[in-house]
Design a protein around this motif. Structure first.
Motif, short mmCIF file in Angstrom:
data_model
loop_
_atom_site.label_atom_id
_atom_site.label_comp_id
_atom_site.label_asym_id
_atom_site.label_seq_id
_atom_site.Cartn_x
_atom_site.Cartn_y
_atom_site.Cartn_z
N GLY A 67 1.41 114.36 15.21
CA GLY A 67 0.92 113.07 15.69
C GLY A 67 1.94 111.95 15.55
N VAL A 68 3.16 112.28 15.14
CA VAL A 68 4.20 111.25 15.06
C VAL A 68 4.53 110.77 16.47
CG1 VAL A 68 6.62 110.79 14.46
CG2 VAL A 68 5.18 112.17 12.94
N ILE A 69 4.64 111.73 17.40
CA ILE A 69 4.77 111.39 18.82
C ILE A 69 3.39 111.57 19.44
CG2 ILE A 69 5.80 112.04 21.03
CD1 ILE A 69 8.27 112.96 19.49
N LYS A 70 2.84 110.46 19.97
CA LYS A 70 1.51 110.54 20.58
C LYS A 70 1.59 111.31 21.89
CE LYS A 70 0.38 106.00 19.97
NZ LYS A 70 -0.46 104.78 19.95
N ARG A 71 2.63 111.03 22.66
CA ARG A 71 2.88 111.79 23.87
C ARG A 71 4.26 111.39 24.40
NH1 ARG A 71 0.54 108.01 28.70
NH2 ARG A 71 2.30 106.71 28.27
N MET A 72 4.77 112.24 25.31
CA MET A 72 6.00 111.89 26.02
C MET A 72 5.60 111.44 27.41
SD MET A 72 8.51 112.94 24.00
CE MET A 72 9.89 113.86 24.59
N GLY A 73 6.38 110.60 27.99
CA GLY A 73 6.08 110.23 29.37
C GLY A 73 6.53 108.83 29.68
N VAL A 74 5.93 108.26 30.74
CA VAL A 74 6.36 106.92 31.14
C VAL A 74 5.44 105.86 30.58
CG1 VAL A 74 7.46 107.66 33.27
CG2 VAL A 74 5.06 107.00 33.33
N ILE A 75 6.01 104.70 30.36
CA ILE A 75 5.25 103.53 29.93
C ILE A 75 5.41 102.49 31.03
CG2 ILE A 75 5.07 101.74 28.17
CD1 ILE A 75 6.38 104.28 26.44
N VAL A 76 4.29 102.12 31.64
CA VAL A 76 4.36 101.27 32.83
C VAL A 76 4.27 99.80 32.46
CG1 VAL A 76 3.28 103.05 34.26
CG2 VAL A 76 1.85 101.29 33.24
N ARG A 77 4.78 98.99 33.35
CA ARG A 77 4.58 97.54 33.26
C ARG A 77 3.45 97.18 34.18
NH1 ARG A 77 8.81 93.81 31.66
NH2 ARG A 77 10.26 95.10 30.54
N HIS A 78 2.36 96.75 33.62
CA HIS A 78 1.18 96.49 34.44
C HIS A 78 1.44 95.46 35.52
CE1 HIS A 78 -0.48 98.35 30.87
NE2 HIS A 78 -1.44 98.76 31.67
N ARG A 79 2.13 94.42 35.14
CA ARG A 79 2.34 93.30 36.06
C ARG A 79 3.07 93.75 37.31
NH1 ARG A 79 2.17 87.52 34.17
NH2 ARG A 79 1.54 88.41 32.21
N GLU A 80 4.11 94.57 37.11
CA GLU A 80 4.91 95.03 38.24
C GLU A 80 4.14 96.01 39.12
OE1 GLU A 80 5.99 94.11 35.40
OE2 GLU A 80 7.74 92.86 35.85
N LEU A 81 3.04 96.53 38.62
CA LEU A 81 2.25 97.47 39.42
C LEU A 81 1.04 96.80 40.06
CD1 LEU A 81 2.55 100.52 37.05
CD2 LEU A 81 3.52 100.31 39.34
N GLY A 82 1.05 95.50 40.12
CA GLY A 82 -0.02 94.80 40.83
C GLY A 82 -1.18 94.39 39.92
N TYR A 83 -1.11 94.78 38.64
CA TYR A 83 -2.15 94.34 37.70
C TYR A 83 -1.68 93.02 37.09
CZ TYR A 83 -4.67 98.70 38.13
OH TYR A 83 -5.39 99.76 38.62
N ARG A 84 -1.90 91.95 37.85
CA ARG A 84 -1.30 90.67 37.48
C ARG A 84 -2.12 89.90 36.46
NH1 ARG A 84 3.10 89.96 39.89
NH2 ARG A 84 3.51 91.45 41.53
N ALA A 85 -3.39 90.25 36.34
CA ALA A 85 -4.22 89.54 35.37
C ALA A 85 -4.45 90.44 34.17
CB ALA A 85 -5.56 89.16 36.01
N ASN A 86 -4.19 89.93 33.01
CA ASN A 86 -4.59 90.69 31.82
C ASN A 86 -5.23 89.74 30.85
OD1 ASN A 86 -3.05 90.26 29.20
ND2 ASN A 86 -1.37 90.33 30.67
N ALA A 87 -6.15 90.27 30.11
CA ALA A 87 -6.86 89.41 29.16
C ALA A 87 -7.12 90.19 27.89
CB ALA A 87 -8.17 88.93 29.75
N MET A 88 -7.21 89.45 26.81
CA MET A 88 -7.68 90.03 25.58
C MET A 88 -9.18 89.75 25.56
SD MET A 88 -6.01 89.51 21.87
CE MET A 88 -6.87 88.05 21.40
N LEU A 89 -9.93 90.82 25.41
CA LEU A 89 -11.37 90.72 25.47
C LEU A 89 -11.88 91.01 24.06
CD1 LEU A 89 -14.08 90.81 27.01
CD2 LEU A 89 -13.52 93.17 27.65
N VAL A 90 -12.59 90.05 23.47
CA VAL A 90 -12.99 90.21 22.07
C VAL A 90 -14.50 90.11 21.92
CG1 VAL A 90 -10.78 89.45 21.12
CG2 VAL A 90 -12.54 87.74 21.61
N TRP A 91 -15.03 90.88 21.01
CA TRP A 91 -16.49 90.97 20.80
C TRP A 91 -16.80 90.72 19.33
CZ3 TRP A 91 -19.13 92.18 25.30
CH2 TRP A 91 -18.36 92.73 26.34
N ASP A 92 -17.96 90.13 19.12
CA ASP A 92 -18.49 89.99 17.76
C ASP A 92 -19.59 91.03 17.63
OD1 ASP A 92 -19.63 89.29 15.37
OD2 ASP A 92 -20.24 87.28 16.00
#
Lengths: 192, 149
Positions: A67-92
Motif C-alpha cells: 500500500g506504499v504505492i496506491k497505484r501507478m498511472g496518470v494524474i490529471v489536471r481537472h481544469r485543463e480537462l474542462g472541469y473548470r469549477a471545483n469546490a470544497m464541499l463540507v458537511w456537519d
C-alpha cells in the motif's frame, strides 16, 4: 493548534509505517517525479540504480502490495480537462454517521477526495470534507443536489466553498531533499 | 488544448493503473490499438501541455513517514496578497487555494516528518500574523480516482 489531535495523528502514522530498506528508498526517489517514457522504463530505472530489472519489478509489486504505492498511472489536471469549477464541499455530520456518509459520497467519480477532519469549534462546525468537480458552478451545484438525494443528506448542514484562485499545485513530496526538484517536469530520461 | 478520442482513451485507461511488467507501454498500446511509440509520444505531449500533472506512482504518504494536513486561514481582503506570498514561500506548502468563505485561504502542508508540521504552522503564524486552523485527516473514504474525460 490542537496538540491532542496532532499526537493522535502521529501515533496512527507510526503504526502504519512501512518497512523499507535502502533500495526501496532509492527506488521511490527514482520514480517519484514520474516514470521514464521509453519502451522498458523499469529497466531504465534499474540501470540508474545499478540493480537488475527483475528486482525493480519485484520491489514495485511489493510496494503496491504494502500500500506504499496506491497505484501507478496518470494524474490529471481537472481544469485543463474542462472541469473548470471545483469546490470544497463540507458537511456537519453526527460523529456516528461520518463513515456511512463518507462511503456514500466517495463512490461518485466527480468526488476526488473524501476525508473526515476535526471540527474547530466554534468557528468551524464541519467534519466531513469532499472535493467536488464540475464543468461550471451550476454543474457543481446540480451535482450536490443529486448527492443530497442519493445519500439522504437533506437534514445535514453543508457549505460549498468554491475556489477563486489556485496559487500552487504540485504533487506532495515525501523526501526532504527532493523538495527543491518539485517543479521539475517529467523528462524522457532514457539511455536507450 | 484539444484532446482527441485517442487522448481521452489513454487518459481514461491510465487512470486505472499502469502495468509493472517489462514492456508496459507495449501492453497498454495493444489494448488501445495503438503502436507503442505513438502511446509514448502522446504521453509526452500530454505532460508537456500540462494536461497531466505527472505519470507514475501515487504514494500513500503516511506509509513513508510523511505527513499532511489541511490548514485554513481567515485573512483580511486587503492583506490577502501579502499573506499568500508568505504561505506560498514555504516549500512544505503543497497547494494553496483562495476560496469563497470567511475562511478564505486553504492550503495543504506536506512534510517528510510528522513533527515538522507543527513547526511549519508556527512559522507561518509568526510570519503572517494570522492563526492557522489545523484540520488533519482523521479518516479517509476511498474514491475511484478516475475522472472520465
Amino acid at each position: 493548534m490542537d496538540m491532542k489531535t496532532f499526537s493522535k495523528q502521529l501515533q496512527s502514522i507510526n503504526q502504519h509505517l512501512a518497512q523499507l530498506d535502502a533500495i526501496d528508498d532509492a527506488l521511490i526517489r527514482a520514480i517519484e517525479n514520474g516514470l521514464p517514457l521509453c519502451s522498458r522504463p523499469y529497466a531504465e530505472i534499474a540501470r540508474q540504480l545499478g540493480i537488475d530489472e527483475q528486482q525493480v519489478l519485484a520491489r514495485l509489486a511489493g510496494l503496491q502490495q504494502q500500500g506504499v504505492i496506491k497505484r501507478m498511472g496518470v494524474i490529471v489536471r481537472h481544469r485543463e480537462l474542462g472541469y473548470r469549477a471545483n469546490a470544497m464541499l463540507v458537511w456537519d455530520v453526527p460523529d456516528e454517521r461520518v463513515s456511512e456518509l463518507g462511503r456514500c459520497l466517495s463512490q461518485y467519480d466527480f468526488i476526488t477526495l473524501c476525508y473526515r477532519r476535526p471540527r474547530v469549534l466554534p468557528d468551524w462546525p464541519y467534519n466531513l470534507f469532499c472535493m467536488i468537480h464540475g464543468k461550471s458552478r451550476e454543474d457543481v451545484l446540480q451535482r450536490i443536489d443529486w448527492l443530497i438525494e442519493q445519500c439522504h443528506l437533506e437534514s445535514l448542514p453543508h457549505h460549498v466553498l468554491f475556489s477563486r484562485r489556485r496559487f500552487k499545485q504540485r504533487g506532495a513530496v515525501y523526501r526532504a531533499d527532493n523538495m527543491r526538484h518539485t517543479q521539475k517536469r517529467q523528462e524522457k530520461h532514457c539511455a536507450t | 488544448m484539444q484532446l482527441d478520442q485517442i487522448d481521452r482513451q489513454i487518459i481514461n485507461s491510465l487512470q486505472e493503473g499502469f502495468p509493472v511488467t517489462e514492456q508496459p507501454y507495449a501492453e497498454v498500446a495493444e489494448r488501445l490499438s495503438l503502436s507503442e511509440s505513438e502511446l509514448i509520444a502522446r504521453l509526452e505531449r500530454l505532460l508537456a501541455d500540462r494536461v497531466l500533472t505527472r505519470f507514475g506512482p501515487m504514494f500513500q504518504a503516511e506509509k513513508l513517514g510523511g505527513a499532511f494536513t489541511l490548514v485554513a486561514m481567515s485573512v483580511r481582503d486587503d492583506d490577502f496578497e501579502r499573506v499568500a506570498d508568505i504561505v506560498n514561500s514555504f516549500p512544505e506548502v503543497a497547494h494553496n487555494y483562495e476560496r469563497e468563505h470567511h475562511f478564505n485561504m486553504w492550503f495543504v502542508v506536506a512534510t517528510d516528518n510528522p513533527k515538522r508540521i507543527n513547526d511549519v504552522l508556527t512559522e507561518i503564524e509568526l510570519d503572517s500574523g494570522y492563526s492557522c486552523y489545523n484540520m488533519p485527516k482523521q479518516d479517509e473514504y476511498f474514491v475511484k480516482l478516475k475522472l472520465v474525460v
